[in-house]
Design an enzyme around this catalytic site. Structure first.
Site, mmCIF file in Angstrom:
data_model
loop_
_atom_site.group_PDB
_atom_site.id
_atom_site.type_symbol
_atom_site.label_atom_id
_atom_site.label_comp_id
_atom_site.label_asym_id
_atom_site.label_seq_id
_atom_site.Cartn_x
_atom_site.Cartn_y
_atom_site.Cartn_z
ATOM 1 N N ASP A 54 49.686 55.430 35.251
ATOM 2 C CA ASP A 54 48.583 54.497 35.481
ATOM 3 C C ASP A 54 47.221 55.171 35.406
ATOM 4 O O ASP A 54 47.118 56.397 35.431
ATOM 5 C CB ASP A 54 48.739 53.865 36.868
ATOM 6 C CG ASP A 54 49.727 52.713 36.838
ATOM 7 O OD1 ASP A 54 50.128 52.308 35.736
ATOM 8 O OD2 ASP A 54 50.089 52.237 37.927
ATOM 9 N N LYS A 75 46.080 49.633 34.034
ATOM 10 C CA LYS A 75 45.530 48.294 34.202
ATOM 11 C C LYS A 75 44.450 48.482 35.236
ATOM 12 O O LYS A 75 44.746 48.946 36.316
ATOM 13 C CB LYS A 75 46.539 47.349 34.843
ATOM 14 C CG LYS A 75 47.723 47.002 34.056
ATOM 15 C CD LYS A 75 48.738 46.281 34.928
ATOM 16 C CE LYS A 75 48.146 45.086 35.630
ATOM 17 N NZ LYS A 75 48.948 43.894 35.624
ATOM 18 N N MET A 190 40.809 48.146 46.898
ATOM 19 C CA MET A 190 40.229 47.260 45.883
ATOM 20 C C MET A 190 39.208 46.294 46.496
ATOM 21 O O MET A 190 39.151 45.127 46.142
ATOM 22 C CB MET A 190 41.350 46.479 45.174
ATOM 23 C CG MET A 190 42.280 47.409 44.406
ATOM 24 S SD MET A 190 43.742 46.599 43.739
ATOM 25 C CE MET A 190 44.842 46.643 45.143
HETATM 26 N N1 SAH Z 1 49.343 52.610 45.167
HETATM 27 C C1 SAH Z 1 47.986 53.052 45.435
HETATM 28 C C2 SAH Z 1 47.027 51.882 45.442
HETATM 29 C C3 SAH Z 1 46.962 51.177 44.120
HETATM 30 S S1 SAH Z 1 45.791 49.912 44.093
HETATM 31 C C4 SAH Z 1 47.956 53.829 46.735
HETATM 32 O O1 SAH Z 1 48.927 53.821 47.480
HETATM 33 O O2 SAH Z 1 46.949 54.486 46.993
HETATM 34 C C5 SAH Z 1 44.378 50.768 43.445
HETATM 35 C C6 SAH Z 1 43.360 50.924 44.548
HETATM 36 O O3 SAH Z 1 43.712 52.000 45.397
HETATM 37 C C7 SAH Z 1 41.988 51.269 44.062
HETATM 38 O O4 SAH Z 1 41.287 50.146 43.600
HETATM 39 C C8 SAH Z 1 41.388 51.823 45.322
HETATM 40 O O5 SAH Z 1 41.090 50.800 46.243
HETATM 41 C C9 SAH Z 1 42.552 52.603 45.885
HETATM 42 N N2 SAH Z 1 42.533 54.002 45.426
HETATM 43 C C10 SAH Z 1 43.483 54.648 44.740
HETATM 44 N N3 SAH Z 1 43.139 55.940 44.532
HETATM 45 C C11 SAH Z 1 41.939 56.107 45.126
HETATM 46 C C12 SAH Z 1 41.061 57.213 45.284
HETATM 47 N N4 SAH Z 1 41.337 58.415 44.779
HETATM 48 N N5 SAH Z 1 39.907 57.015 45.949
HETATM 49 C C13 SAH Z 1 39.609 55.823 46.479
HETATM 50 N N6 SAH Z 1 40.394 54.741 46.357
HETATM 51 C C14 SAH Z 1 41.541 54.879 45.706
#
Ligand code: SAH
Length: 287
Positions: A54, A75, A190
């Protein structure tokens, strides 16, 4: 068994799983910093024939799998979910072609990551799966900003929320009044796009505008940025600072702990000590 697997360092008491042909392993890559990958994920990287990854997976992590074909399935939020089905079916196809398929997602695959949907489709199609959890951005990302997601004197619960649903809108299923009443500390994934609406809903439901809040963008990466603000001013502050996703929003008093625990800023002016009686003070020099 392929070579890369046999060179994986043996750790006592752990039999590293062998990636079988025709399997899909759904793994979390953590929030960014490659060091936050689990050993199971590393084991998977070393054996995979193909990696479907991803947008938020850092390229340094993919570099650990030079033998694997790498397919981007990014995505970014808000797009219609039709493509999700295509990704799941592509995984089915790759597995049926007899490959070891690593599906690599940011953070944890089961936390707002559609890992459940993909896993379900694979199982429905008779493809065997393994799940490798990862460090979720809402926990590990905040820790890198010096914010403990729970702290004994602050909160006994934490509420994880997504700021938008499949349509890209604020999720209509969320009861913001109940969240405002019940959530001691709120961690929003998000959330930046609709921060205006989210903050307003919480304020209308009675949350205090002076409540501490933080926004952490690109957490755990070299681009990490932390904005400390309040619930009442966060939308305006985010706009003014022109912050870019990905971001985690945190609302609640645990943000105040940053004053004591902002370890990354502290490290910059930190004088290393070498007075450990066992001589373990400075690993860089020790080696
Ligand atoms: N599965 C992921 C989340 C996926 S949804 C998890 O467990 O972290 C994607 C969202 O995750 C992004 O829009 C943001 O809100 C958050 N996110 C993921 N990586 C991030 C990062 N390095 N810094 C800040 N927000 C992050």
């Amino acid at each position: 068994m392929n070579d890369s697997h046999s060179t994986f360092p043996a750790l006592p008491g752990n039999d590293w799983p062998v990636f079988q042909l025709g399997w899909v392993w759904l793994a979390g890559a953590g929030p960014g910093d490659p060091g936050l990958l689990t050993l199971h994920a590393l084991n998977a990287l070393r054996q995979a024939d193909v990696i479907v990854y991803d947008a938020l997976v850092q390229s340094a992590i993919l570099d650990w799998a030079p033998q694997a074909e790498q397919i981007y399935a990014g995505k970014r939020g808000g797009k219609p979910s039709a493509k999700q089905r295509d990704i799941s079916l592509h995984l089915v196809e790759l597995a049926r072609a007899g490959k070891r398929v690593l599906r690599l997602k940011g953070g944890d695959p089961f936390v707002f990551g559609r890992g459940g949907e993909e896993g379900q489709t694979l199982v429905q199609h008779g493809v065997p799966i393994r799940i490798i959890p990862g460090i979720s951005a809402g926990i590990g990302g905040l820790a890198y900003a010096g914010i403990p997601v729970t702290h004994r004197d602050v909160n006994q619960s934490v509420t994880f929320v997504t700021g938008h649903d499949q349509t890209g809108d604020t999720p209509s299923s969320l009861n913001w009044k109940a969240i405002a009443d019940g959530a001691q500390v709120l961690v929003i994934y998000m959330g930046m796009k609709h921060v205006d609406r989210i903050a307003r809903a919480l304020l209308e439901a009675g949350r205090d505008p002076s409540e501490p809040a933080a926004v952490v963008t690109s957490a755990t990466t070299p681009d990490q940025h932390v904005l400390e603000t309040t619930l009442g001013t966060m939308a305006a502050d985010i706009a003014e600072a022109n912050l870019q996703p990905p971001s985690i929003l945190c609302i609640g008093r645990s943000v105040l702990m940053r004053q004591a625990l902002d370890w990354q800023s502290m490290a910059q002016g930190f004088e290393p000590r070498n007075d450990d009686p066992l001589g373990r003070g400075r690993p860089a020099e020790a080696s």
